[in-house]
Design a protein around this motif. Structure first.
Motif, PDB file in Angstrom:
ATOM      1  N   VAL A  40       0.849  -1.194   0.000  1.00  0.00           N
ATOM      2  CA  VAL A  40       0.000   0.000   0.000  1.00  0.00           C
ATOM      3  C   VAL A  40       0.887   1.247   0.000  1.00  0.00           C
ATOM      4  O   VAL A  40       1.875   1.327   0.723  1.00  0.00           O
ATOM      5  CB  VAL A  40      -0.935  -0.003   1.231  1.00  0.00           C
ATOM      6  N   ARG A  41       0.526   2.181  -0.865  1.00  0.00           N
ATOM      7  CA  ARG A  41       1.168   3.496  -0.870  1.00  0.00           C
ATOM      8  C   ARG A  41       0.106   4.539  -1.179  1.00  0.00           C
ATOM      9  O   ARG A  41      -0.993   4.198  -1.629  1.00  0.00           O
ATOM     10  CB  ARG A  41       2.341   3.532  -1.847  1.00  0.00           C
ATOM     11  N   ASP A  42       0.417   5.788  -0.926  1.00  0.00           N
ATOM     12  CA  ASP A  42      -0.579   6.862  -1.022  1.00  0.00           C
ATOM     13  C   ASP A  42      -1.302   6.903  -2.359  1.00  0.00           C
ATOM     14  O   ASP A  42      -2.498   7.166  -2.407  1.00  0.00           O
ATOM     15  CB  ASP A  42       0.065   8.224  -0.763  1.00  0.00           C
ATOM     16  N   ASN A  48     -10.889   8.474   1.534  1.00  0.00           N
ATOM     17  CA  ASN A  48     -10.991   8.259   2.979  1.00  0.00           C
ATOM     18  C   ASN A  48      -9.763   7.560   3.562  1.00  0.00           C
ATOM     19  O   ASN A  48      -9.752   7.207   4.743  1.00  0.00           O
ATOM     20  CB  ASN A  48     -12.251   7.453   3.313  1.00  0.00           C
ATOM     21  N   GLY A  49      -8.751   7.346   2.739  1.00  0.00           N
ATOM     22  CA  GLY A  49      -7.511   6.758   3.222  1.00  0.00           C
ATOM     23  C   GLY A  49      -7.452   5.242   3.156  1.00  0.00           C
ATOM     24  O   GLY A  49      -6.497   4.643   3.645  1.00  0.00           O
ATOM     25  N   ALA A  90      -7.426  -1.480   4.956  1.00  0.00           N
ATOM     26  CA  ALA A  90      -6.508  -0.672   5.755  1.00  0.00           C
ATOM     27  C   ALA A  90      -5.368  -1.571   6.214  1.00  0.00           C
ATOM     28  O   ALA A  90      -5.607  -2.609   6.830  1.00  0.00           O
ATOM     29  CB  ALA A  90      -7.225  -0.054   6.953  1.00  0.00           C
ATOM     30  N   GLY A  91      -4.148  -1.183   5.903  1.00  0.00           N
ATOM     31  CA  GLY A  91      -2.987  -1.969   6.284  1.00  0.00           C
ATOM     32  C   GLY A  91      -1.812  -1.599   5.414  1.00  0.00           C
ATOM     33  O   GLY A  91      -1.861  -0.639   4.659  1.00  0.00           O
ATOM     34  N   VAL A 115      -6.846 -10.133   1.755  1.00  0.00           N
ATOM     35  CA  VAL A 115      -6.614  -9.704   3.132  1.00  0.00           C
ATOM     36  C   VAL A 115      -5.641  -8.540   3.145  1.00  0.00           C
ATOM     37  O   VAL A 115      -4.794  -8.405   2.257  1.00  0.00           O
ATOM     38  CB  VAL A 115      -6.085 -10.856   4.019  1.00  0.00           C
ATOM     39  N   MET A 116      -5.787  -7.719   4.161  1.00  0.00           N
ATOM     40  CA  MET A 116      -4.826  -6.652   4.407  1.00  0.00           C
ATOM     41  C   MET A 116      -3.952  -7.086   5.574  1.00  0.00           C
ATOM     42  O   MET A 116      -4.459  -7.528   6.605  1.00  0.00           O
ATOM     43  CB  MET A 116      -5.537  -5.343   4.766  1.00  0.00           C
ATOM     44  N   VAL A 117      -2.635  -6.964   5.389  1.00  0.00           N
ATOM     45  CA  VAL A 117      -1.699  -7.246   6.468  1.00  0.00           C
ATOM     46  C   VAL A 117      -1.455  -5.929   7.188  1.00  0.00           C
ATOM     47  O   VAL A 117      -1.061  -4.936   6.570  1.00  0.00           O
ATOM     48  CB  VAL A 117      -0.379  -7.833   5.927  1.00  0.00           C
ATOM     49  N   ARG A 118      -1.730  -5.940   8.476  1.00  0.00           N
ATOM     50  CA  ARG A 118      -1.548  -4.738   9.304  1.00  0.00           C
ATOM     51  C   ARG A 118      -0.094  -4.630   9.756  1.00  0.00           C
ATOM     52  O   ARG A 118       0.688  -5.568   9.611  1.00  0.00           O
ATOM     53  CB  ARG A 118      -2.492  -4.793  10.512  1.00  0.00           C
ATOM     54  N   ASP A 119       0.256  -3.506  10.364  1.00  0.00           N
ATOM     55  CA  ASP A 119       1.638  -3.274  10.794  1.00  0.00           C
ATOM     56  C   ASP A 119       2.146  -4.352  11.740  1.00  0.00           C
ATOM     57  O   ASP A 119       3.302  -4.731  11.678  1.00  0.00           O
ATOM     58  CB  ASP A 119       1.775  -1.888  11.436  1.00  0.00           C
ATOM     59  N   GLY A 120       1.309  -4.856  12.620  1.00  0.00           N
ATOM     60  CA  GLY A 120       1.731  -5.901  13.556  1.00  0.00           C
ATOM     61  C   GLY A 120       1.788  -7.292  12.946  1.00  0.00           C
ATOM     62  O   GLY A 120       2.154  -8.251  13.614  1.00  0.00           O
ATOM     63  N   GLY A 121       1.408  -7.422  11.666  1.00  0.00           N
ATOM     64  CA  GLY A 121       1.424  -8.714  11.005  1.00  0.00           C
ATOM     65  C   GLY A 121       0.078  -9.411  10.980  1.00  0.00           C
ATOM     66  O   GLY A 121      -0.070 -10.443  10.319  1.00  0.00           O
ATOM     67  N   ASP A 122      -0.913  -8.869  11.706  1.00  0.00           N
ATOM     68  CA  ASP A 122      -2.246  -9.462  11.681  1.00  0.00           C
ATOM     69  C   ASP A 122      -2.847  -9.295  10.297  1.00  0.00           C
ATOM     70  O   ASP A 122      -2.619  -8.290   9.621  1.00  0.00           O
ATOM     71  CB  ASP A 122      -3.174  -8.777  12.696  1.00  0.00           C
ATOM     72  N   GLU A 123      -3.653 -10.283   9.901  1.00  0.00           N
ATOM     73  CA  GLU A 123      -4.347 -10.229   8.614  1.00  0.00           C
ATOM     74  C   GLU A 123      -5.830 -10.015   8.845  1.00  0.00           C
ATOM     75  O   GLU A 123      -6.416 -10.633   9.731  1.00  0.00           O
ATOM     76  CB  GLU A 123      -4.145 -11.531   7.830  1.00  0.00           C
ATOM     77  N   VAL A 124      -6.433  -9.118   8.042  1.00  0.00           N
ATOM     78  CA  VAL A 124      -7.850  -8.815   8.137  1.00  0.00           C
ATOM     79  C   VAL A 124      -8.475  -9.005   6.758  1.00  0.00           C
ATOM     80  O   VAL A 124      -8.023  -8.394   5.780  1.00  0.00           O
ATOM     81  CB  VAL A 124      -8.083  -7.371   8.640  1.00  0.00           C
ATOM     82  N   LEU A 125      -9.495  -9.859   6.677  1.00  0.00           N
ATOM     83  CA  LEU A 125     -10.193 -10.083   5.420  1.00  0.00           C
ATOM     84  C   LEU A 125     -10.921  -8.811   5.013  1.00  0.00           C
ATOM     85  O   LEU A 125     -11.657  -8.223   5.807  1.00  0.00           O
ATOM     86  CB  LEU A 125     -11.200 -11.229   5.579  1.00  0.00           C
TER      87      LEU A 125
END
Length: 139
Positions: A40-42, A48-49, A90-91, A115-125
């Motif tokens: 992800v990049r800008d 909405n980000g 978001a991730g 899935v989005m991988v978050r900064d902590g490594g968690d994945e969110v569908l």
């Protein structure tokens, strides 16, 4: 399929100018499955980000097609697909994991979890997709 491997998949993806623009990469390929990733990049965000839905649809389309290519051969085209967005993207990295559900002589049915991988490594569908991929090889 003989001759189809991760390196060929990576070269094929790199031959797509739009995939280079998104900086997409194939990280797994074979056995009826494929994984495509986009950091992800800008430039890929909506107002909405969140990751733009078009980027999610792109990733689903290519992951579905690459997975089908492992069972149908290299000459494949998307016949159609649907995508359901379940939450905003978001991730830091989008991961599209596609797996062939059924392969016939000339087409495959494939599903994909995005899935989005978050900064902590968690994945969110954030989305699920399913599609049909057609063999483009001469019959």
């Amino acid at each position: 399929m003989s001759g189809l491997d991760l390196e060929l998949a990576r070269r094929t993806l790199d031959a797509q100018p739009f995939s280079r623009l998104l900086r997409a990469r194939v990280t797994e390929f074979g056995g009826g499955a494929a994984v495509l990733e986009v950091d992800v990049r800008d430039e890929l965000l909506q107002q909405n980000g969140f990751l733009h839905g078009g980027v999610l649809a792109y990733a689903a389309d290519n992951a579905l097609t690459f997975a089908a290519g492992t069972t149908l051969g290299a000459a494949v085209l998307t016949g159609g697909f649907s995508i359901q967005y379940v939450r905003p993207g978001a991730g830091r990295t989008l991961v599209a994991r596609a797996e062939v559900v059924h392969t016939g002589r000339r087409q495959a049915t494939v599903r994909c979890d995005l899935v989005m991988v978050r900064d902590g490594g968690d994945e969110v569908l954030c989305a699920v997709a399913q599609g049909t991929v057609l063999s483009a090889a001469p019959s």
